[in-house]
Scaffold this motif. Sequence first.
Motif, PDB file in Angstrom:
ATOM      1  N   ILE A 175       5.382 -61.329 -76.236  1.00 18.92           N
ATOM      2  CA  ILE A 175       4.096 -60.938 -75.647  1.00 18.92           C
ATOM      3  C   ILE A 175       3.972 -59.427 -75.620  1.00 18.92           C
ATOM      4  O   ILE A 175       2.916 -58.864 -75.943  1.00 18.92           O
ATOM      5  CB  ILE A 175       3.940 -61.511 -74.219  1.00 18.92           C
ATOM      6  N   LEU A 176       5.042 -58.744 -75.248  1.00 20.63           N
ATOM      7  CA  LEU A 176       5.010 -57.285 -75.194  1.00 20.63           C
ATOM      8  C   LEU A 176       4.723 -56.696 -76.576  1.00 20.63           C
ATOM      9  O   LEU A 176       3.937 -55.752 -76.707  1.00 20.63           O
ATOM     10  CB  LEU A 176       6.323 -56.740 -74.633  1.00 20.63           C
ATOM     11  N   LEU A 177       5.328 -57.250 -77.603  1.00 24.62           N
ATOM     12  CA  LEU A 177       5.101 -56.764 -78.967  1.00 24.62           C
ATOM     13  C   LEU A 177       3.703 -57.104 -79.472  1.00 24.62           C
ATOM     14  O   LEU A 177       3.027 -56.274 -80.085  1.00 24.62           O
ATOM     15  CB  LEU A 177       6.157 -57.329 -79.912  1.00 24.62           C
ATOM     16  N   ALA A 178       3.253 -58.322 -79.200  1.00 25.81           N
ATOM     17  CA  ALA A 178       1.946 -58.768 -79.689  1.00 25.81           C
ATOM     18  C   ALA A 178       0.795 -57.996 -79.059  1.00 25.81           C
ATOM     19  O   ALA A 178      -0.299 -57.925 -79.627  1.00 25.81           O
ATOM     20  CB  ALA A 178       1.768 -60.263 -79.426  1.00 25.81           C
ATOM     21  N   THR A 179       1.020 -57.422 -77.893  1.00 25.52           N
ATOM     22  CA  THR A 179      -0.041 -56.706 -77.184  1.00 25.52           C
ATOM     23  C   THR A 179       0.167 -55.201 -77.176  1.00 25.52           C
ATOM     24  O   THR A 179      -0.557 -54.483 -76.496  1.00 25.52           O
ATOM     25  CB  THR A 179      -0.139 -57.198 -75.728  1.00 25.52           C
ATOM     26  N   ASN A 180       1.156 -54.732 -77.929  1.00 19.38           N
ATOM     27  CA  ASN A 180       1.464 -53.291 -77.932  1.00 19.38           C
ATOM     28  C   ASN A 180       1.551 -52.766 -76.502  1.00 19.38           C
ATOM     29  O   ASN A 180       0.890 -51.801 -76.123  1.00 19.38           O
ATOM     30  CB  ASN A 180       0.424 -52.498 -78.726  1.00 19.38           C
ATOM     31  N   ALA A 181       2.335 -53.423 -75.695  1.00 16.83           N
ATOM     32  CA  ALA A 181       2.441 -53.121 -74.269  1.00 16.83           C
ATOM     33  C   ALA A 181       2.874 -51.683 -74.025  1.00 16.83           C
ATOM     34  O   ALA A 181       3.691 -51.130 -74.741  1.00 16.83           O
ATOM     35  CB  ALA A 181       3.436 -54.063 -73.611  1.00 16.83           C
ATOM     36  N   VAL A 182       2.283 -51.117 -72.980  1.00 16.45           N
ATOM     37  CA  VAL A 182       2.673 -49.792 -72.500  1.00 16.45           C
ATOM     38  C   VAL A 182       3.102 -49.977 -71.048  1.00 16.45           C
ATOM     39  O   VAL A 182       2.329 -50.483 -70.231  1.00 16.45           O
ATOM     40  CB  VAL A 182       1.506 -48.785 -72.581  1.00 16.45           C
ATOM     41  N   ILE A 183       4.326 -49.579 -70.748  1.00 12.83           N
ATOM     42  CA  ILE A 183       4.840 -49.690 -69.379  1.00 12.83           C
ATOM     43  C   ILE A 183       4.967 -48.289 -68.808  1.00 12.83           C
ATOM     44  O   ILE A 183       5.672 -47.442 -69.348  1.00 12.83           O
ATOM     45  CB  ILE A 183       6.199 -50.411 -69.352  1.00 12.83           C
ATOM     46  N   ASP A 184       4.262 -48.043 -67.712  1.00 21.03           N
ATOM     47  CA  ASP A 184       4.287 -46.749 -67.027  1.00 21.03           C
ATOM     48  C   ASP A 184       5.109 -46.927 -65.749  1.00 21.03           C
ATOM     49  O   ASP A 184       4.625 -47.455 -64.764  1.00 21.03           O
ATOM     50  CB  ASP A 184       2.863 -46.299 -66.709  1.00 21.03           C
ATOM     51  N   TYR A 185       6.357 -46.526 -65.817  1.00 22.06           N
ATOM     52  CA  TYR A 185       7.256 -46.725 -64.679  1.00 22.06           C
ATOM     53  C   TYR A 185       6.860 -45.871 -63.484  1.00 22.06           C
ATOM     54  O   TYR A 185       7.048 -46.262 -62.335  1.00 22.06           O
ATOM     55  CB  TYR A 185       8.698 -46.428 -65.087  1.00 22.06           C
ATOM     56  N   GLU A 186       6.308 -44.692 -63.740  1.00 17.88           N
ATOM     57  CA  GLU A 186       5.936 -43.794 -62.647  1.00 17.88           C
ATOM     58  C   GLU A 186       4.872 -44.415 -61.749  1.00 17.88           C
ATOM     59  O   GLU A 186       4.948 -44.339 -60.527  1.00 17.88           O
ATOM     60  CB  GLU A 186       5.440 -42.462 -63.207  1.00 17.88           C
ATOM     61  N   THR A 187       3.867 -45.065 -62.365  1.00 19.94           N
ATOM     62  CA  THR A 187       2.783 -45.680 -61.573  1.00 19.94           C
ATOM     63  C   THR A 187       2.986 -47.173 -61.383  1.00 19.94           C
ATOM     64  O   THR A 187       2.144 -47.837 -60.795  1.00 19.94           O
ATOM     65  CB  THR A 187       1.419 -45.455 -62.262  1.00 19.94           C
ATOM     66  N   GLN A 188       4.099 -47.692 -61.905  1.00 18.43           N
ATOM     67  CA  GLN A 188       4.405 -49.112 -61.832  1.00 18.43           C
ATOM     68  C   GLN A 188       3.255 -49.952 -62.379  1.00 18.43           C
ATOM     69  O   GLN A 188       2.799 -50.918 -61.779  1.00 18.43           O
ATOM     70  CB  GLN A 188       4.755 -49.531 -60.406  1.00 18.43           C
ATOM     71  N   SER A 189       2.786 -49.547 -63.570  1.00 17.86           N
ATOM     72  CA  SER A 189       1.671 -50.222 -64.233  1.00 17.86           C
ATOM     73  C   SER A 189       2.097 -50.685 -65.620  1.00 17.86           C
ATOM     74  O   SER A 189       2.970 -50.097 -66.241  1.00 17.86           O
ATOM     75  CB  SER A 189       0.483 -49.270 -64.392  1.00 17.86           C
ATOM     76  N   MET A 190       1.444 -51.738 -66.098  1.00 19.06           N
ATOM     77  CA  MET A 190       1.668 -52.208 -67.452  1.00 19.06           C
ATOM     78  C   MET A 190       0.310 -52.518 -68.073  1.00 19.06           C
ATOM     79  O   MET A 190      -0.552 -53.111 -67.432  1.00 19.06           O
ATOM     80  CB  MET A 190       2.535 -53.463 -67.470  1.00 19.06           C
ATOM     81  N   PHE A 191       0.146 -52.086 -69.314  1.00 16.64           N
ATOM     82  CA  PHE A 191      -1.104 -52.299 -70.019  1.00 16.64           C
ATOM     83  C   PHE A 191      -0.839 -53.155 -71.246  1.00 16.64           C
ATOM     84  O   PHE A 191       0.065 -52.867 -72.020  1.00 16.64           O
ATOM     85  CB  PHE A 191      -1.695 -50.950 -70.440  1.00 16.64           C
ATOM     86  N   LEU A 192      -1.641 -54.205 -71.418  1.00 18.41           N
ATOM     87  CA  LEU A 192      -1.544 -55.096 -72.565  1.00 18.41           C
ATOM     88  C   LEU A 192      -2.892 -55.061 -73.276  1.00 18.41           C
ATOM     89  O   LEU A 192      -3.944 -55.182 -72.647  1.00 18.41           O
ATOM     90  CB  LEU A 192      -1.232 -56.525 -72.122  1.00 18.41           C
ATOM     91  N   LYS A 193      -2.849 -54.905 -74.603  1.00 20.49           N
ATOM     92  CA  LYS A 193      -4.088 -54.854 -75.360  1.00 20.49           C
ATOM     93  C   LYS A 193      -3.980 -55.763 -76.579  1.00 20.49           C
ATOM     94  O   LYS A 193      -3.097 -55.591 -77.423  1.00 20.49           O
ATOM     95  CB  LYS A 193      -4.370 -53.426 -75.817  1.00 20.49           C
ATOM     96  N   LEU A 194      -4.882 -56.743 -76.633  1.00 22.86           N
ATOM     97  CA  LEU A 194      -4.926 -57.619 -77.801  1.00 22.86           C
ATOM     98  C   LEU A 194      -5.710 -56.931 -78.907  1.00 22.86           C
ATOM     99  O   LEU A 194      -6.734 -56.305 -78.653  1.00 22.86           O
ATOM    100  CB  LEU A 194      -5.606 -58.942 -77.437  1.00 22.86           C
ATOM    101  N   GLN A 195      -5.221 -57.038 -80.105  1.00 21.35           N
ATOM    102  CA  GLN A 195      -5.892 -56.414 -81.258  1.00 21.35           C
ATOM    103  C   GLN A 195      -6.941 -57.323 -81.822  1.00 21.35           C
ATOM    104  O   GLN A 195      -6.829 -58.472 -81.911  1.00 21.35           O
ATOM    105  CB  GLN A 195      -4.855 -56.066 -82.327  1.00 21.35           C
TER     106      GLN A 195
END
Length: 54
Positions: free
Chosen positions: A34-54
């Motif tokens: 899932i992380l690879l398929a959505t080009n996931a970005v994990i921001d540890y500083e803000t404890q956020s994760m962004f997933l984007k479907l192409q």
Amino acid sequence: MKEIELVLFDLSHVNLALEQYESEQIHGIIGADILLATNAVIDYETQSMFLKLQ
């Protein structure tokens, strides 16, 4: 939009075991596929994760 099939598991038995070690509960597990398929970005500083479907 691309669709991704997800599977949900009940992790209550895992959390019961973690309680014995006074560890934090697990709310979920996201697989590398899932992380690879959505080009996931994990921001540890803000404890956020962004997933984007192409």
